[in-house]
Design an enzyme around this catalytic site. Structure first.
Site, short mmCIF file in Angstrom:
data_model
loop_
_atom_site.label_atom_id
_atom_site.label_comp_id
_atom_site.label_asym_id
_atom_site.label_seq_id
_atom_site.Cartn_x
_atom_site.Cartn_y
_atom_site.Cartn_z
N LYS A 3 -55.93 100.42 113.37
CA LYS A 3 -54.96 99.34 113.54
C LYS A 3 -54.66 99.08 115.02
CE LYS A 3 -51.45 101.34 111.43
NZ LYS A 3 -51.90 102.65 110.97
N ARG B 58 -43.29 100.15 107.26
CA ARG B 58 -43.93 101.31 106.66
C ARG B 58 -43.26 101.70 105.35
NH1 ARG B 58 -46.28 103.72 111.69
NH2 ARG B 58 -47.59 105.47 111.12
N ARG C 149 -59.73 112.62 117.95
CA ARG C 149 -59.00 111.63 118.75
C ARG C 149 -58.31 112.26 119.96
NH1 ARG C 149 -54.90 107.29 116.01
NH2 ARG C 149 -53.41 109.01 115.77
N ARG D 115 -52.76 114.07 120.40
CA ARG D 115 -51.41 113.84 119.88
C ARG D 115 -51.01 115.05 119.04
NH1 ARG D 115 -51.03 107.85 117.33
NH2 ARG D 115 -49.69 108.99 115.87
N ARG E 214 -49.12 113.33 106.94
CA ARG E 214 -49.05 111.88 107.25
C ARG E 214 -49.77 111.08 106.17
NH1 ARG E 214 -51.47 111.67 112.99
NH2 ARG E 214 -50.91 109.47 113.04
#
Ligand code: AMP
Length: 213
Positions: free
Chosen positions: A13, A88, A127, A160, A171
């Site tokens: 996104k 969300r 990531r 992160r 998540r």
């Protein structure tokens, strides 16, 4: 044009929103980035949000709704926006609708980047980001020229804290329970567009452009 980008963590996104914003001049608003900046700056919002974020849970609705309301009411987003990470939950989606109506605006469509759980886990475990300029990297898809260093400013790349495997699982569960119902909410309004988020990033962008044009 006003758009909402939906999809599980790691669905691309943010990357696609950045590209579309650069191409069109629309404002890209990432609630995750705003919250991370608040945590870094040590503001009251940041202090409240930090625990939820570290555990991979959602920050309470009223805080997020207040952040977005301030942006919409300020007129800052009048040239069109891409909301990345908001709404969300169903209450957030309903509030967004109300806030837009109050400003004589509306949402054109909600774009869902569909990606399987296996792909999410694979992507998030590779990531990295630059803490200075926020540039994102991904092993092995987008490697920095020098291992562990940002191409733009040479800073040491970081991960992160919520990309740790246990937090990623949480998540994903939170996404399914609290965020996925929004897909039906927008489907019922005939506003949902689904894009295969597992295609290579350039192809995802081409599909996105086809839909929004
Ligand atoms: P993201 O960068 O979009 O993955 O967001 C990182 C974290 O910020 C999420 O796991 C949540 O803890 C929090 N967050 C971001 N956007 C929202 C939202 N709209 N509602 C609640 N929490 C959010």
């Amino acid at each position: 044009m006003n758009l909402v980008f939906l999809g599980p963590p790691g669905s691309g996104k943010g990357t696609q929103a950045d590209r579309l914003a650069q191409r069109t001049g629309m404002s890209h608003l990432s609630t995750g980035d705003m919250l991370r900046a608040a945590v870094k700056a040590g503001t009251e919002l940041g202090k409240t949000a930090e625990g939820f974020m570290t555990r991979g849970e959602l920050v309470p609705d009223d805080l997020l709704i207040a952040i977005i309301k301030e942006k919409i009411d300020s007129g800052e987003l009048n040239t069109g926006f891409i909301l990345d990470g908001f709404p969300r939950t169903i209450p957030q989606a309903k509030s967004l609708r109300r806030m837009l109506e109050e400003n004589d605006a509306n949402l054109d469509c909600a774009i869902l980047f569909e990606v399987s759980d296996e792909e999410v886990v694979k992507r998030l475990s590779g990531r990295w980001y630059c803490p200075v300029c926020n540039e994102g990297y991904n092993y092995p898809m987008k490697l920095p020229r020098e291992e562990g260093r940002c191409d733009k400013d040479g800073a040491d790349l970081k991960r992160r804290s919520d990309d740790q495997p246990e937090v990623v699982q949480n998540r994903l569960e939170v996404y399914k329970k609290q965020t996925q119902p929004i897909e039906d909410y927008y489907r019922e309004e005939s506003k949902l567009v689904v894009i295969d988020g597992e295609q290579p990033p350039d192809q995802v962008f081409t599909s996105l452009l086809e839909h929004v044009s």
